[in-house]
Structure formats: structure tokens, C-alpha cells
Design an enzyme around this catalytic site. Sequence first.
Site, mmCIF file in Angstrom:
data_model
loop_
_atom_site.group_PDB
_atom_site.id
_atom_site.type_symbol
_atom_site.label_atom_id
_atom_site.label_comp_id
_atom_site.label_asym_id
_atom_site.label_seq_id
_atom_site.Cartn_x
_atom_site.Cartn_y
_atom_site.Cartn_z
ATOM 1 N N ASP A 67 0.822 -1.215 0.000
ATOM 2 C CA ASP A 67 0.000 0.000 0.000
ATOM 3 C C ASP A 67 0.854 1.262 0.000
ATOM 4 O O ASP A 67 2.075 1.213 0.151
ATOM 5 C CB ASP A 67 -0.971 -0.003 1.201
ATOM 6 C CG ASP A 67 -0.287 -0.414 2.508
ATOM 7 O OD1 ASP A 67 0.961 -0.372 2.571
ATOM 8 O OD2 ASP A 67 -1.005 -0.772 3.453
ATOM 9 N N ASP A 136 -7.546 -2.495 14.303
ATOM 10 C CA ASP A 136 -8.932 -2.725 13.881
ATOM 11 C C ASP A 136 -9.062 -3.968 12.985
ATOM 12 O O ASP A 136 -10.119 -4.216 12.409
ATOM 13 C CB ASP A 136 -9.504 -1.487 13.169
ATOM 14 C CG ASP A 136 -8.740 -1.138 11.885
ATOM 15 O OD1 ASP A 136 -7.786 -1.867 11.519
ATOM 16 O OD2 ASP A 136 -9.109 -0.131 11.245
ATOM 17 N N HIS A 138 -7.293 -4.594 10.196
ATOM 18 C CA HIS A 138 -7.017 -4.427 8.760
ATOM 19 C C HIS A 138 -5.730 -5.148 8.353
ATOM 20 O O HIS A 138 -4.824 -5.341 9.157
ATOM 21 C CB HIS A 138 -6.996 -2.950 8.350
ATOM 22 C CG HIS A 138 -5.822 -2.149 8.813
ATOM 23 N ND1 HIS A 138 -5.924 -0.827 9.191
ATOM 24 C CD2 HIS A 138 -4.505 -2.447 8.951
ATOM 25 C CE1 HIS A 138 -4.736 -0.365 9.522
ATOM 26 N NE2 HIS A 138 -3.862 -1.336 9.397
ATOM 27 N N GLU A 143 -9.616 -1.764 5.323
ATOM 28 C CA GLU A 143 -10.251 -1.447 6.601
ATOM 29 C C GLU A 143 -11.495 -2.320 6.807
ATOM 30 O O GLU A 143 -11.968 -2.954 5.857
ATOM 31 C CB GLU A 143 -10.635 0.042 6.617
ATOM 32 C CG GLU A 143 -9.449 0.994 6.508
ATOM 33 C CD GLU A 143 -8.615 1.097 7.788
ATOM 34 O OE1 GLU A 143 -8.553 0.111 8.557
ATOM 35 O OE2 GLU A 143 -8.001 2.155 8.001
HETATM 36 P P1 PGA Z 1 2.190 -1.386 12.655
HETATM 37 O O1 PGA Z 1 1.020 -1.306 11.591
HETATM 38 O O2 PGA Z 1 3.133 -2.443 12.178
HETATM 39 O O3 PGA Z 1 2.826 -0.028 12.639
HETATM 40 O O4 PGA Z 1 1.565 -1.727 13.960
HETATM 41 C C1 PGA Z 1 0.445 -2.483 11.117
HETATM 42 C C2 PGA Z 1 -0.685 -2.172 10.148
HETATM 43 O O5 PGA Z 1 -1.336 -1.122 10.291
HETATM 44 O O6 PGA Z 1 -0.926 -2.983 9.246
#
Ligand code: PGA
Length: 266
Positions: A67, A136, A138, A143
Site C-alpha cells: 500500500d 482494527d 485491517h 479497513e
Molecule cells: P504497525 O502497523 O506495524 O505499525 O503496527 C500495522 C498495520 O497497520 O498494518
Amino acid sequence: MEVIIQPDPASASRVAAQILLALVTRKPNAVLGLATGGTPLALYRELITAHKDRGFDFSRVTTFNLDEYIGLPENHPQSYHAFMHENLFRHINIQPDRIHIPNGNAPDIQAHCLAYEEAIRNAGGLDLQLLGIGSDGHIGFNEPTSSLGSRTRTKTLTRQTIEDNARFFENDPNQVPQHCITMGIATILEARCALLLAFGKGKADAIAATIEGPLSAMIPASALQLHPNAIIIIDQDAAAKLTLADYYKEADAAKPTWQQDHATAP
Ligand code: PGA
């Protein structure tokens, strides 16, 4: 699903690095899906060490990132282009023309998303997709309520994700872009291996829902229940809410040797 619980993020990252390096050893021209965020940083350091200390060769590897934010200049320190360059690519011998990251400044974003899917197909598909998970649930920036059949496209970040990511933007949620391009859930499910990492108490609910909850678009990572070769590597804190944690540990400890190299078999 294979669930591997490690004592801490460092040992979990070493296990993940072993899987990834074993794949590239077996298949030097492997196609890797990569992720950003805090979670994969220690894994990337392991890959850099493998290259610097042992001459591990990444020259034939192709990468596709999950992404990118829409509208951040590529050279903005928080763009995922900058993140990947800084935390991995500039330290290893990957060929620049084999690196793919969605372009959040493409003049025609929709056409760019279609072309990104086509580029993955033309490369022969992803051998392994590395994933973090949002608090959450995702994966990528898919999302909650993302279609389980989704492909690379634009998404709007949830308030939760914007607040989680504000730590990278001077703790100011207003600086976090609201939109992004992300591979879809169907794109991720087509990878021949899905390797998800999660560390810390803040991920415990999302991990329990992913592994033991119902398959639901409300927890996009739960789509990995449909994946025939999903590996989830977590630390003790992220495993805290799993009902069957003891079972996963016993299964891992009793893993037959013939299965040990099986994890990423394309
Ligand atoms: P993080 O993010 O590794 O910074 O916890 C993970 C994500 O949002 O997929």
C-alpha cells in the site's frame, strides 16, 4: 493456519526472517509482497544482516508493496516509498527495476491500480505476502467492511488507523493522509503464502478475532482463514487473548521435521 507464538518480537522476527530467506534460497527469483509499519522493522534488519554479513543475494528478487498513501510526495519521510528505501532497499542488493510500490500520485489512480494487479500477475504472482495487522483488524489498508473479494484500489482510512499512524506524523492526526491505495483482500489471498506478524498487547484483540473469530469483513485479517498456507507469527502479548494458545504452542513444538520446510512451499 499455522500459529507460531514466540517469547518476544525479536525472536518472532528471526523466525519470520528464516522463512523468507529459506524461500529466496529455494527460489532466488521469488516474488515478495512487502509491508510497512513498525512491525516488520526487526525482520528487515535481519534481512539486511543476512546480506551484509553473509552476502545473501537479493538481486533476482521482485517486490510488490501492499500500500501507499495518496497525495504524499514520494520523498516525504513518511511515504511508504521513503520507508522501504530507508529501512530495507538501500541496504541490500535489490535491483531498483524489480521494486514495485503503488504510486499515490499517479495521474489516473484507477488505471494505476489495474496496472498494479497486472504487474503482479505478469511477475508470476506473489510467492509470499508479508503482512502486519491494524488494531482494527485491517491487512494492507483494507479497513473493516472491505470486500473479501477486493482488488488493488483506493480506500479511506478509518479514524482508528489515522490515530494509530499519527505517531509517525508528529502525533498529529491531521497530518495523516486520509486516503490510500492498497492491494485488495483477494489480491493478498492469491499469494502462495501469507505471513502475518503482530506484536504487543494492542494487537491481542485483532489477533484473537483473526484466528479464532468468525470469518468476517469486519475483521479483514480473518479472511486468512480461507488461505491454504497462512502463517501467523506473534509474540506473547499479541497472543494474550487466544483461547487455544497452548494448542498452537504444542503443535509448533511437535512439528514433524518433514513439515518444517513446508511452510512456504510454493
Ligand atoms: P504497525 O502497523 O506495524 O505499525 O503496527 C500495522 C498495520 O497497520 O498494518
